[in-house]
Design a protein around this motif. Structure first.
Motif, short mmCIF file in Angstrom:
data_model
loop_
_atom_site.label_atom_id
_atom_site.label_comp_id
_atom_site.label_asym_id
_atom_site.label_seq_id
_atom_site.Cartn_x
_atom_site.Cartn_y
_atom_site.Cartn_z
N ALA A 103 26.28 0.47 5.03
CA ALA A 103 25.48 -0.05 6.14
C ALA A 103 26.38 -0.18 7.37
O ALA A 103 27.40 -0.86 7.32
CB ALA A 103 24.86 -1.39 5.78
N GLY A 104 25.99 0.47 8.45
CA GLY A 104 26.86 0.54 9.61
C GLY A 104 26.92 -0.74 10.41
O GLY A 104 25.94 -1.49 10.50
N LEU A 105 28.10 -0.99 10.98
CA LEU A 105 28.28 -2.10 11.92
C LEU A 105 28.01 -1.56 13.31
O LEU A 105 28.68 -0.63 13.78
CB LEU A 105 29.69 -2.66 11.82
CG LEU A 105 30.05 -3.80 12.77
CD1 LEU A 105 29.17 -5.01 12.52
CD2 LEU A 105 31.53 -4.17 12.62
N LEU A 106 26.99 -2.11 13.99
CA LEU A 106 26.52 -1.56 15.25
C LEU A 106 27.08 -2.27 16.48
O LEU A 106 27.29 -1.64 17.52
CB LEU A 106 24.99 -1.63 15.30
CG LEU A 106 24.25 -0.99 14.11
CD1 LEU A 106 22.75 -1.23 14.25
CD2 LEU A 106 24.56 0.49 14.02
N ASP A 107 27.31 -3.57 16.36
CA ASP A 107 27.66 -4.34 17.54
C ASP A 107 28.24 -5.67 17.07
O ASP A 107 28.28 -5.97 15.87
CB ASP A 107 26.42 -4.57 18.40
CG ASP A 107 26.74 -5.00 19.83
OD1 ASP A 107 27.94 -5.16 20.14
OD2 ASP A 107 25.79 -5.21 20.61
N GLY A 108 28.68 -6.48 17.99
CA GLY A 108 29.20 -7.80 17.65
C GLY A 108 29.58 -8.55 18.90
O GLY A 108 29.63 -8.00 20.00
N GLY A 109 29.84 -9.83 18.72
CA GLY A 109 30.23 -10.66 19.85
C GLY A 109 30.26 -12.12 19.44
O GLY A 109 30.42 -12.44 18.26
N THR A 110 30.09 -12.99 20.40
CA THR A 110 30.04 -14.43 20.12
C THR A 110 28.82 -15.02 20.82
O THR A 110 28.44 -14.59 21.91
CB THR A 110 31.30 -15.15 20.61
OG1 THR A 110 31.49 -14.87 22.01
CG2 THR A 110 32.53 -14.69 19.83
N THR A 111 28.21 -16.01 20.16
CA THR A 111 27.06 -16.68 20.75
C THR A 111 27.54 -17.60 21.88
O THR A 111 28.73 -17.86 22.01
CB THR A 111 26.34 -17.52 19.67
OG1 THR A 111 27.20 -18.61 19.30
CG2 THR A 111 26.00 -16.68 18.46
N PRO A 112 26.61 -18.10 22.71
CA PRO A 112 27.01 -19.05 23.75
C PRO A 112 27.73 -20.28 23.19
O PRO A 112 28.53 -20.91 23.90
CB PRO A 112 25.68 -19.44 24.40
CG PRO A 112 24.79 -18.26 24.17
CD PRO A 112 25.18 -17.73 22.82
N GLU A 113 27.48 -20.60 21.92
CA GLU A 113 28.15 -21.74 21.29
C GLU A 113 29.51 -21.37 20.72
O GLU A 113 30.20 -22.20 20.13
CB GLU A 113 27.28 -22.30 20.17
CG GLU A 113 25.96 -22.92 20.62
CD GLU A 113 24.93 -21.85 20.98
OE1 GLU A 113 23.97 -22.18 21.73
OE2 GLU A 113 25.08 -20.70 20.53
N GLY A 114 29.89 -20.09 20.87
CA GLY A 114 31.20 -19.65 20.41
C GLY A 114 31.26 -19.17 18.97
O GLY A 114 32.35 -18.97 18.42
#
Length: 341
Positions: A103-114
Motif C-alpha cells: 500500500a503506497g504512502l501518498l503524502d504526510g505532514g503534521t496537523t495544526p496541533e503538531g
C-alpha cells in the motif's frame, strides 16, 4: 456482541465480532466516537477505521480537481524536534517504495496541533487469515498466496526497509486476490534511533505485536531483515495450522522473554489432525521451523530464500532447509515424476 479479538481492525461503519463458533460477522457500529477533526490538510475525514498503539487511522476523501479516497494515520509517540525530523526523513524513504503488493504512502505532514500524519493508499480487502479460511483455500493455495506476500517484503528489503510488524491485520487481500501489505516501515517511525539505514537499528522504544515479534525485538536487540523472516514464519505457521507457534497469557515482559526467546516452537504438524499432519510433515515443518529459529543468523538469510524453498516444495523439488540425502532426493524425484515411474 463485544468483539474479543483485540487485533481486529475497525472498518468504516462496521465492527467485526465473533460468535461462539469462532465465525466472524460485521455489524454497524453504534458507539463510534465523533471525529476529533473534520479535515487534515486537503483531506476531509469520513470515519475512523482503525486504532492501536501506533495511532488512529481515518478514512478520508480528497476534495478538489479529482476525488480520491485515502487512509490517514495520525501517529502517536513522535513529539519534539528530533522525532519530527526523523519522521520527515523516514517518510521520504517510505514514499519511494513502489510495489503492487505494498500500500503506497501518498503524502504526510503534521496537523495544526503538531501531530504527524501519513496519507496512504486506501485498501479494501480482507485479512489474509480470514481470506484463506472463508474461501477454504487448500494448503498449496495458501503457500502460493504467502509467497506473493514474501515477494512484496523482499522488494522493500531491497530498498533497505524492514516492516517490523508483519501480522494478518497488516496484510489485506483485495477482491481480485492481490495481497497488499499495510504500514510498511511505520514501526520505524516510533523508534528512538538516528541511524540512517532502515536495515539495521537499535530501538529503545519498541512498537511491536508480541505474538509476531522476534526474539531480538523482545530483547531490544538490533533489527534486521531476519526480523521480518521470523514474523513471516509465525504467519506461515498460522496459515498452515490455524494456530500460532507460541501461546501467550499475561504478555508480561517476563513471559515474553520466557516464551518467545526461550521456548522452541513445536512442529506445525503437531497442531493439526492426522490427514493434514501428513501433508505438513517433512518439508513444510522444516521450512516453518527454519524461519522461526531463535538466533537470527540461523534463520533463512533472506525472505527470498524462504519463498524459494516454499516454491521448491510446491514444485516437488528438494527444499534447501533439509539435509540433501540420497533417499530424500529420490523421494522427491519420484513424487515429481510419479506418472512416468
Amino acid at each position: 456482541q463485544h468483539c474479543h479479538r483485540a487485533d481486529i481492525e475497525w472498518f468504516a461503519g462496521l465492527k467485526p465480532c465473533a460468535t461462539s463458533s469462532g465465525l466472524y460477522f460485521l455489524r454497524p457500529v453504534t458507539d463510534q466516537p465523533s471525529l476529533p477533526l473534520e479535515r487534515i490538510g486537503p483531506y476531509r475525514l469520513v470515519s475512523e477505521i482503525g486504532h492501536g498503539g501506533m495511532g488512529t487511522v481515518y478514512l478520508a476523501e480528497r476534495d478538489g480537481d479529482f476525488h480520491q479516497r485515502v487512509a490517514i494515520k495520525v501517529v502517536r509517540g513522535l513529539l519534539g524536534a528530533d522525532g519530527l525530523r526523523r519522521f520527515r526523513v523516514e517518510r521520504q524513504i517510505l514514499a519511494s517504495l513502489q510495489h503492487p503488493g505494498i500500500a503506497g504512502l501518498l503524502d504526510g505532514g503534521t496537523t495544526p496541533e503538531g501531530m504527524p500524519y501519513l496519507v496512504m493508499e486506501h485498501i479494501e480487502g480482507v485479512r489474509i487469515d480470514d481470506y484463506c479460511d472463508a474461501r477454504h483455500l487448500t494448503l498449496a493455495q495458501r503457500v502460493t498466496l504467502f509467497c506473493r506476500v514474501c515477494d512484496a517484503v523482499s522488494a522493500a528489503h531491497r530498498s533497505l526497509v524492514v516492516h517490523r510488524d508483519l501480522k494478518p491485520s497488516n496484510i489485506l487481500i483485495t477482491a481480485d486476490g492481490t495481497p497488499k501489505l499495510l504500514d510498511f516501515g511505520i514501526a520505524k517511525l516510533l523508534t528512538d534511533d538516528d541511524a540512517d539505514p532502515l536495515l539495521v537499528t537499535s530501538p529503545s522504544v519498541r512498537a511491536l505485536t508480541p505474538e509476531y515479534a522476534s526474539p531480538e525485538q523482545i530483547r531490544g536487540l538490533p533489527i534486521t531483515t531476519a526480523t521480518d523472516v521470523y514474523s513471516l514464519g509465525v504467519l506461515l505457521f498460522e496459515l498452515l495450522t490455524g494456530e500460532r507457534p507460541h501461546r501467550l497469557g499475561t504478555r508480561t515482559a517476563a513471559e515474553l522473554e520466557r516464551v518467545i526467546c526461550g521456548q522452541e516452537a513445536r512442529r506445525p504438524s503437531a497442531f493439526v489432525e492426522k490427514r493434514l499432519a501428513r501433508e505438513l510433515e517433512g518439508d513444510l515443518d522444516t521450512i516453518a521451523l527454519a524461519a522461526l529459529r531463535k538466533e537470527s543468523s540461523r534463520r533463512y538469510q533472506s525472505v527470498e530464500q524462504l519463498a524459494d524453498d516454499l516454491r521448491r516444495y510446491l514444485d516437488g523439488r528438494p527444499v534447501l532447509a533439509r539435509p540433501s540425502t540420497w533417499s530424500y532426493r529420490a523421494r522427491r524425484f519420484v513424487q515429481r515424476h510419479r506418472a512416468a515411474v
